[in-house]
Scaffold this active site. Structure first.
Site, short mmCIF file in Angstrom:
data_model
loop_
_atom_site.label_atom_id
_atom_site.label_comp_id
_atom_site.label_asym_id
_atom_site.label_seq_id
_atom_site.Cartn_x
_atom_site.Cartn_y
_atom_site.Cartn_z
N LYS A 276 2.39 -51.24 -54.57
CA LYS A 276 2.23 -52.37 -54.07
C LYS A 276 3.64 -52.82 -53.61
O LYS A 276 4.50 -52.45 -54.29
CB LYS A 276 1.71 -53.36 -55.00
CG LYS A 276 0.24 -53.64 -55.34
CD LYS A 276 -0.26 -54.60 -56.16
CE LYS A 276 -1.42 -54.48 -56.55
NZ LYS A 276 -2.61 -54.81 -55.54
N ARG A 350 -12.26 -51.04 -60.02
CA ARG A 350 -13.44 -50.33 -59.97
C ARG A 350 -13.52 -49.24 -60.80
O ARG A 350 -14.73 -49.02 -61.30
CB ARG A 350 -13.67 -50.20 -58.18
CG ARG A 350 -13.12 -49.18 -57.74
CD ARG A 350 -13.19 -49.26 -56.18
NE ARG A 350 -12.53 -50.32 -55.50
CZ ARG A 350 -12.49 -50.83 -54.36
NH1 ARG A 350 -13.23 -50.12 -53.50
NH2 ARG A 350 -11.62 -51.78 -53.99
N1 BES Z 1 -5.63 -56.20 -58.53
C1 BES Z 1 -6.01 -56.05 -57.04
C2 BES Z 1 -6.82 -57.14 -56.37
C3 BES Z 1 -5.84 -58.45 -56.26
C4 BES Z 1 -5.31 -59.00 -55.25
C5 BES Z 1 -6.03 -59.36 -57.37
C6 BES Z 1 -4.58 -60.17 -55.13
C7 BES Z 1 -5.33 -60.72 -57.17
C8 BES Z 1 -4.79 -61.30 -56.28
C9 BES Z 1 -6.81 -54.78 -57.02
O1 BES Z 1 -6.55 -53.88 -57.88
C10 BES Z 1 -6.37 -54.14 -55.45
O2 BES Z 1 -5.23 -53.73 -55.39
N2 BES Z 1 -7.30 -54.00 -54.51
C11 BES Z 1 -6.91 -53.49 -53.54
C12 BES Z 1 -8.12 -52.71 -52.90
C13 BES Z 1 -7.73 -51.73 -51.64
C14 BES Z 1 -6.45 -50.71 -52.11
C15 BES Z 1 -8.99 -51.24 -51.33
C16 BES Z 1 -6.64 -54.76 -52.64
O3 BES Z 1 -7.31 -55.64 -52.59
O4 BES Z 1 -5.86 -54.62 -51.69
MN MN Z 2 -4.99 -52.49 -57.57
#
Ligand code: BES
Ligand code: MN
Ligand code: ZN
Length: 501
Positions: A276, A350
């Site tokens: 990230k 997931r």
């Molecule tokens: N933990 C994040 C989701 C999240 C985003 C929680 C903002 C709280 C605030 C999750 O693990 C994630 O990174 N999801 C990705 C999925 C994508 C790579 C398909 C996302 O939402 O960008």
């Molecule tokens: Mn994530």
């Protein structure tokens, strides 16, 4: 905090503060009329000057009121009378308590409002108020020498017939709910150097001991023995070993269905190799909010001695970038045997839940609710303050939606049409862990989870937005919010009250 009920007249209640709710378009009759009279018509004058309108959350302080026993008076807007309910009373009182708890005070009296719908019973008002005063005086300043918020030694809720048994029960319930919300908030607010899979599990063990819950904690060897290849792959980039916490509480009549409350417990989500950017990673200590919510809810259910059979499962890992981290193109074999192609290591929640949900089934789960800060896409769809609900079973989803509505926690259902299934197909494995493009990201994540619940009634709650608040608002502190604790307890309470879960 010492919480108690008392039937002292509002004007005669002693203390550092007296908090009184004022509805919109209020009339100076009844209790407010009496208060206005002893204050020499001050409420009428404030209203004439438009300084006191009763707008929801508007707070007006009278630092040296003459004529009442309390040292200071805080008038807080309740919004429209007809709409007074869990949500508005909670908001008004957390706003008020947040103001009075910025300094050290010993004694606060809160007049429980008598206006508004009769269906909003005195007992329910007390339950809401007791929880709100607990939550309002606790901040996220865990590591500040100079605290921003101070605990209040004693809060008295002023209500007619304070000795009535159902009102005392409501007080007790509200206190337990408030403490559970604060527990979730604390766990979420703790930094990832202090809150990681082992420390989370230790905390769960201490709570299990304190409240008489059965607990199993699976470490890496046990998770390997269970063949949880999907969960383990997420944890493989971290120095910190994973944990799976399984709590059990059973006070149900024989044959009652087992409800599983499952939480995503990624104690820090760096994104893994699909790293990230800093801005996105900044708040990722909150990625265990689902697990914290599941833990606090099960503790509250046990403390309330509800006649149900509940298991709470928390999948705890850190998503990091170490030398053994899972890689793009890796194919994982989940506990259920389903193979998963990893196309983005940041879609890790997931992967964790896949194995925990499957494990829940083998522990006898017959109905499932999972909670997860799963997708940014859900925040895009619904905004920061609304929980996304996705399900394979409409009656079960309706039960969850109506519990949320009753507690005033905003939730909205997203569809689970078959057409989304194609989006998680993989050329090399049974499924892949992303939905292709950006579109429908909250739903494709839920579609992925659906593959691991067999045909059991299941509701997935995406709390990515509401679990964590970026900044303070008058009615709530920034940081962990404890969202869904109340809804889960309400859901279980309704089941215990005769309606089967
Ligand atoms: N933990 C994040 C989701 C999240 C985003 C929680 C903002 C709280 C605030 C999750 O693990 C994630 O990174 N999801 C990705 C999925 C994508 C790579 C398909 C996302 O939402 O960008
Ligand atoms: Mn994530
Ligand atoms: Zn995550």
């Amino acid at each position: 905090m010492q919480l108690r009920l008392d039937s002292t007249h509002t004007t005669k209640a002693a203390g550092d503060w007296l908090i009184v709710g004022v509805p919109e378009a209020f009339e100076l009759t009844g209790e407010l009329g009496e208060l206005d009279a002893v204050l020499g018509g001050q409420l009428a004058r404030l209203n004439e000057q438009q300084d006191l309108t009763g707008k929801l959350g508007q707070a007006v302080t009278l630092p040296t009121p003459l004529g009442i026993a309390a040292k200071r008076l805080l008038l807080v807007g309740l919004g429209p009378q007809q709409k007074l309910g869990d949500a508005s009373l909670n908001r008004a009182l957390t706003t008020a308590i947040r103001q009075v708890s910025t300094r050290k005070v010993d004694q606060v009296a809160v007049a429980i409002p008598t206006v508004g719908p009769a269906e909003f019973t005195a007992a329910r008002r007390i339950q809401v108020a007791a929880a709100a005063v607990q939550v309002g005086c606790v901040g996220q300043d865990l590591y500040r020498k100079e605290r921003k918020r101070f605990p209040i030694a004693e809060v008295t809720l002023l209500v007619a017939n304070a000795a009535e048994a159902d009102l005392q029960t409501a007080l007790h319930t509200g206190q337990i709910l408030g403490e559970a919300v604060n527990l979730t908030r604390e766990l979420v607010n703790l930094p990832p150097a202090d809150m990681y899979p082992e420390t989370f599990a230790d905390r769960a063990a201490a709570l299990a001991e304190e409240f008489g819950l059965k607990i199993d904690i699976l470490g890496k060897p046990e998770l390997e023995a269970e063949k949880m290849g999907s969960l383990l792959a997420v944890s493989s980039g971290s120095e910190r070993p994973p944990r799976l916490v399984c709590l059990e509480y059973n006070q149900a009549p024989v044959g009652a269905p087992v409800l599983a409350i499952v939480g995503k417990g990624v104690t820090f989500d760096s994104g893994g190799l699909s790293l990230k950017p800093t801005d996105g990673m900044l708040t990722m200590k909150c990625d265990m909010a689902g697990a914290a919510t599941a833990l606090a809810a099960v503790v509250a259910i046990a403390r309330l001695k509800l006649p149900v059979h509940v298991i709470g499962l928390m999948g705890l890992v850190e998503n990091m970038t170490g030398g053994l981290a899972m890689k793009l193109g890796d194919v994982l074999t989940a506990r259920s045997g389903v193979t998963i192609e990893v196309q983005n290591t940041d879609a890790e929640g997931r992967l964790v839940l896949a194995d925990v949900l499957d494990y829940a089934l083998s522990r006898g789960a017959e109905k499932i609710v999972d909670l997860a800060t799963l997708t940014g896409a859900c925040v895009v769809a619904l905004g920061e303050e609304v929980v996304g609900a996705m399900s394979n079973n409409q009656p079960w989803c309706d039960a969850v939606l109506s519990a949320a509505k009753a507690t005033g926690e905003d939730m909205w259902q997203l569809p689970m049409f078959d057409l989304y299934n194609g989006m998680i197909e993989s050329d090399v494995a049974d499924i892949r862990n992303v939905g292709g493009g950006r579109w429908g990201g909250a739903i494709t994540a839920a579609k992925f989870l659906e593959r691991f619940v067999k045909d059991k009634p299941w509701v997935h709650l995406d709390i990515a937005g509401p679990a964590f608040a970026g900044s303070d608002k008058p009615h709530r502190e920034g940081g962990g919010t404890g969202v869904m604790v109340r809804t889960l307890v309400e859901l279980v309470q309704r089941a215990g009250g005769g309606r089967q879960i």
